[in-house]
Design an enzyme around this catalytic site. Structure first.
Site, mmCIF file in Angstrom:
data_model
loop_
_atom_site.group_PDB
_atom_site.id
_atom_site.type_symbol
_atom_site.label_atom_id
_atom_site.label_comp_id
_atom_site.label_asym_id
_atom_site.label_seq_id
_atom_site.Cartn_x
_atom_site.Cartn_y
_atom_site.Cartn_z
ATOM 1 N N CYS A 5 0.826 -1.208 0.000
ATOM 2 C CA CYS A 5 0.000 0.000 0.000
ATOM 3 C C CYS A 5 0.863 1.261 0.000
ATOM 4 O O CYS A 5 1.544 1.526 -0.981
ATOM 5 C CB CYS A 5 -0.985 -0.036 1.163
ATOM 6 S SG CYS A 5 -2.406 1.055 0.928
ATOM 7 N N HIS B 96 -3.988 -5.330 -0.099
ATOM 8 C CA HIS B 96 -3.696 -5.845 1.244
ATOM 9 C C HIS B 96 -3.823 -7.363 1.283
ATOM 10 O O HIS B 96 -4.937 -7.888 1.351
ATOM 11 C CB HIS B 96 -4.652 -5.233 2.264
ATOM 12 C CG HIS B 96 -4.303 -3.836 2.645
ATOM 13 N ND1 HIS B 96 -3.674 -3.519 3.830
ATOM 14 C CD2 HIS B 96 -4.470 -2.664 1.999
ATOM 15 C CE1 HIS B 96 -3.469 -2.209 3.904
ATOM 16 N NE2 HIS B 96 -3.954 -1.674 2.796
ATOM 17 N N GLU C 148 -3.254 -9.345 3.751
ATOM 18 C CA GLU C 148 -3.795 -9.853 5.021
ATOM 19 C C GLU C 148 -5.314 -9.857 4.993
ATOM 20 O O GLU C 148 -5.952 -10.580 5.757
ATOM 21 C CB GLU C 148 -3.271 -9.025 6.193
ATOM 22 C CG GLU C 148 -3.993 -7.737 6.474
ATOM 23 C CD GLU C 148 -3.659 -6.619 5.499
ATOM 24 O OE1 GLU C 148 -4.277 -5.549 5.584
ATOM 25 O OE2 GLU C 148 -2.774 -6.820 4.625
#
Length: 362
Positions: free
Chosen positions: A251, A333, A335
């Protein structure tokens, strides 16, 4: 819906929406964005990348499973305000520890409900992100007051608000990573912990000397809020670090890494926020659904790097890989909380790059 406290959502370059205030009742200003996640409002509320922003939830009912302390992405929320179509006053979930409104009061976050969030989202998509104010509807909402409130907003120093205050270590038996914290989500740290990594987490403005002092195997550049061009000293640090250790980023970390290699960054019209963004791996041709939260994008590559991922919806760049150094990054992302689990393997790819890149001595 508590109709005792009338409020307004006032866009600087657009319409005014009428609704009802809840949470911490105090006028607030921020940059308004919309996020399309169907679930995960708690993770959205506590994602440091939303610092200084007013977040509009496009899913109409928010708060139906309450809030619990286990799923927090940071110690507290950093967003400036929340906009929902309807809040749930009676959550139903065995993990619920506090209602949405109580959580917002506790953390001093102003919110407004009863807004036509579809109309608001359409406006932002057509006209772009803008400043907004959530305010109590009273005679004090004069043009002078609103101008002063809008002019008071600044997100330049936002990294210093969300980064860790001092370095700390999370023990592990695997690779030792120096994590540069620009507002890191706990989900990222958990993903790396699950893979056995030892993590030394550094404040955003730590020097190269401080970082290398712990002799890490690699450098991890985290997510975070704001304009990457506002932290030039960090970019200079990264320019040095990429020649001393393998480096990976997510990011904001991806944007900073790209700038360090001479790529250009530009602000998007309304950004990517939500858990349903399709991305394509340019090496394999396979598509995945990703979770994203960013306002800026790499718009032009330098000769040093190549594109590794692309967004299927709008063809924006979603990842880079250096042509010779053990360096790579992604805009989305892995995760994925909130969001899908499709791209968790990215962490394994990152760790493989670090393991195969070796550990150069400074």
């Amino acid at each position: 819906m508590d109709k005792n406290i009338k409020a307004k959502l006032i866009l600087e370059n657009g319409p005014t929406f009428n609704g009802y205030a809840f949470g911490h009742i105090k006028d607030t200003v921020g940059e308004i964005v919309f996020t399309t996640g169907l679930t995960g409002y708690q993770e959205t509320l506590t994602d440091p990348s939303f610092a200084g922003q007013i977040v509009c939830m496009t899913y109409p009912l928010i708060g139906n499973y309450g809030i619990n302390l286990e799923d927090m992405e940071a110690e507290k929320p950093h967003l400036s305000g929340l906009v929902v179509r309807s809040k749930c006053d009676y959550p139903n979930n065995w993990r619920c520890e506090i209602k949405l409104e109580g959580f917002l009061k506790q953390n001093k976050i102003m919110a407004i409900e009863g807004i036509d969030t579809r109309a608001l989202t359409r406006f932002l998509r057509n006209n772009g992100t803008t400043k907004a104010i959530i305010a109590i509807d009273n005679e004090e909402l004069t043009e002078e007051y609103l101008k002063e409130k809008f002019d008071s907003y600044s997100n330049i120093d936002v990294i210093s608000q969300v980064t860790s205050k001092e370095a700390y270590t999370i023990e592990g038996n695997g690779l030792h990573l120096a994590v540069i914290d620009f507002g890191i989500k706990r989900g990222i740290l958990e993903s790396l912990k699950k893979r056995g990594c030892k993590l030394t987490v550094f404040p955003a403005f730590s020097s190269v000397e401080e970082i290398l002092k712990v002799n890490p195997d690699g450098i991890f550049l985290s997510n975070g809020p704001g304009d990457p061009y506002y932290i030039p000293q960090v970019i200079e640090n990264i320019k040095e670090l990429v020649n001393l250790r393998p480096v990976v980023g997510i990011c904001l970390g991806h944007q900073l890494l790209s700038i360090a290699f001479g790529c250009k960054i530009e602000r998007m019209k309304f950004g990517h926020h939500g858990g349903n963004h399709p991305v394509k791996n340019l090496e394999t041709g396979r598509c995945y659904i990703s979770s994203q939260n960013h306002e800026f994008v790499v718009s032009e590559l330098s000769e040093e790097v190549m594109a590794s991922w692309v967004n299927v919806n709008d063809n924006t760049l979603e990842g880079i890989r250096h042509k010779s150094l053990p360096v790579s990054s992604v805009q989305f992302h892995p995760e994925a909380s909130p969001g899908p689990l499709d791209t968790g393997f990215i962490f394994d790819d990152f760790l493989k790059i670090i393991a195969e890149g070796g550990n150069k001595n400074a």
